[in-house]
Write an enzyme that holds these catalytic residues in place. Structure first.
Site, mmCIF file in Angstrom:
data_model
loop_
_atom_site.group_PDB
_atom_site.id
_atom_site.type_symbol
_atom_site.label_atom_id
_atom_site.label_comp_id
_atom_site.label_asym_id
_atom_site.label_seq_id
_atom_site.Cartn_x
_atom_site.Cartn_y
_atom_site.Cartn_z
ATOM 1 C CB THR A 13 -0.942 0.011 1.253
ATOM 2 O OG1 THR A 13 -1.854 -1.311 1.040
ATOM 3 C CG2 THR A 13 -1.700 1.065 1.316
ATOM 4 C CG ASP A 55 -1.620 -6.808 -2.896
ATOM 5 O OD1 ASP A 55 -1.515 -7.368 -1.884
ATOM 6 O OD2 ASP A 55 -2.688 -6.165 -3.033
ATOM 7 C CB SER A 56 2.579 -8.339 0.804
ATOM 8 O OG SER A 56 1.631 -8.151 1.625
ATOM 9 C CB THR A 87 0.314 -4.281 6.154
ATOM 10 O OG1 THR A 87 -1.003 -4.362 5.499
ATOM 11 C CG2 THR A 87 0.796 -2.956 6.066
ATOM 12 C CB THR A 158 1.054 -11.339 14.311
ATOM 13 O OG1 THR A 158 0.356 -12.108 13.583
ATOM 14 C CG2 THR A 158 0.356 -10.992 15.510
ATOM 15 N NE ARG A 237 -3.046 -20.004 13.128
ATOM 16 C CZ ARG A 237 -4.349 -19.524 13.465
ATOM 17 N NH1 ARG A 237 -5.328 -19.945 12.828
ATOM 18 N NH2 ARG A 237 -4.545 -18.655 14.256
ATOM 19 C CD GLN A 270 -7.443 -22.565 16.476
ATOM 20 O OE1 GLN A 270 -8.479 -21.844 16.571
ATOM 21 N NE2 GLN A 270 -7.587 -23.900 15.705
ATOM 22 C CB CYS A 271 -4.392 -17.985 21.891
ATOM 23 S SG CYS A 271 -5.743 -19.215 22.579
HETATM 24 N N1 ASP Z 1 -2.678 -5.849 0.028
HETATM 25 C C1 ASP Z 1 -1.622 -5.015 0.370
HETATM 26 C C2 ASP Z 1 -0.264 -5.625 0.708
HETATM 27 O O1 ASP Z 1 -0.008 -6.418 1.557
HETATM 28 C C3 ASP Z 1 -2.104 -4.209 2.002
HETATM 29 C C4 ASP Z 1 -0.904 -3.208 2.520
HETATM 30 O O2 ASP Z 1 -0.009 -3.057 2.073
HETATM 31 O O3 ASP Z 1 -1.435 -2.634 3.585
HETATM 32 O O4 ASP Z 1 0.683 -5.475 -0.012
#
Ligand code: ASP
Length: 333
Positions: A13, A55-56, A87, A158, A237, A270-271
């Protein structure tokens, strides 16, 4: 001599712009970055970007090598590194880089943003300025995520919020630092320095899968996954401290058979916080008996990246089972 950092732009992003189809990589990110940073007293920087920005959400394990490569090639030419990354899977990449790069003597700071750098209300500028500051800090010698004023160990991080600016946390480790008016570093938590000695690794995307246990899960569903061609490891998990539906004997049998075939099965919780204490309940200790390995208090992302890393290093299933619970780069207790 003026300090110099290398910024590696991988996508996300932070470098996107709005389009009719939603956010997509912006043209001329380099000019936008220069314009936004103008007027701040910062270390000098060079910007390189991946041939194709990601885009990750599209990231694959082999992209970890594409990201590690420019860092290792340029290691001696810079005081520190910033990796701009989406992200969505930043915590996976941060974990993977921590294992691939292993010991280091400079900071690698990963950051990104929830709102593009070009937007008026962006969080990107704050994250970038903080990252500049941290990337030349001589006390930091590890892969970190810097986001919304938090400095987090990469392989403990995370993504905890899809909308708020405080998108990342490290629930099983105190923040390494906090950036407000001043920088407060938790020095006693920081990893010590070592010479960079990375391995050129390739990752097989079919080698590791992640499966979340849920009420009513059927043995046949798990069996399908465990029979995938090329699968060598599974991150399971489980509930709470690492419990499974232990009265589902068909399910337990399927997992046991996979372990006997040489598949490494790692138990993570999973927690969000706490971790796996596999022998607390009978519904967890059964996993110890059938050869499932505890992932301790690792995040799913760190366990996934670590399993990929150990498999890529060519370790045998037995060696990996022993190494999974032993911290390599501060990813677990
Ligand atoms: N879809 C985007 C990514 O991970 C989301 C972001 O960067 O916040 O590349």
């Amino acid at each position: 001599m003026q300090q110099r950092i290398l910024i590696l732009h991988t996508g996300g992003t932070i470098g996107m712009e709005a389009s009719a189809d939603g956010y997509r990589p912006a043209q001329n990110f380099s000019a936008l970055l220069a314009e936004k940073l103008r007027g701040y007293a910062l270390p000098a920087y060079d910007l390189v970007q991946l041939d194709m920005l990601i885009d990750s959400a599209d990231l694959c394990p082999n992209d970890w090598s594409r990201i590690a490569c420019p860092l290792t090639e340029q290691w001696n030419n810079y005081d520190g590194f910033i990796v701009l990354h989406g992200t969505d899977t930043m915590a996976y990449t941060a974990s993977a880089l921590s294992f691939i790069l292993h010991e280091m003597d400079k900071p690698v700071i990963m950051t990104g943003s929830q709102i593009p750098l070009g937007s008026a209300s962006t969080d990107a500028l704050n994250n970038l300025l903080n990252s500049f500051f941290l990337a030349v800090n001589p006390d930091i010698k590890e892969v970190c995520i810097c986001f919304d004023g938090r400095l987090l160990r990469g392989n403990r991080s995370t993504k905890v919020n899809s909308m708020n600016l405080d998108a990342f946390d490290s629930p099983n480790l105190l923040w390494l630092g906090e950036i407000g008016v001043d920088l407060h570093l938790n020095n006693q938590l920081l990893l010590s320095a070592g010479p960079l000695n990375p391995r050129a690794l390739t990752f097989d995307p079919s080698a590791v899968a992640i499966l979340t246990i849920f009420p009513g899960i059927q043995a046949s569903m798990v069996e399908q996954i465990l029979k995938i061609d090329g699968l060598k490891g599974l991150i399971l998990r489980n509930y709470g401290v690492g419990n499974v539906p232990s009265r589902n004997s068909a399910l337990i049998q399927v997992i046991e058979d996979a372990v006997k075939r040489g598949i490494v099965v790692v138990n993570v919780s999973q927690c969000l916080a706490g971790g796996v204490f596999q022998d607390t309940y009978a519904s967890g200790s059964i996993l110890s008996r059938i050869g499932v390995t505890s992932g301790c208090d690792m995040t799913t992302e760190a366990a996934f990246a670590k399993l990929h890393y150990l498999l890529s290093c060519g370790e045998s299933a037995d060696v990996i089972r022993n190494k999974i619970s032993v911290p390599l780069r501060g990813e677990s207790i």
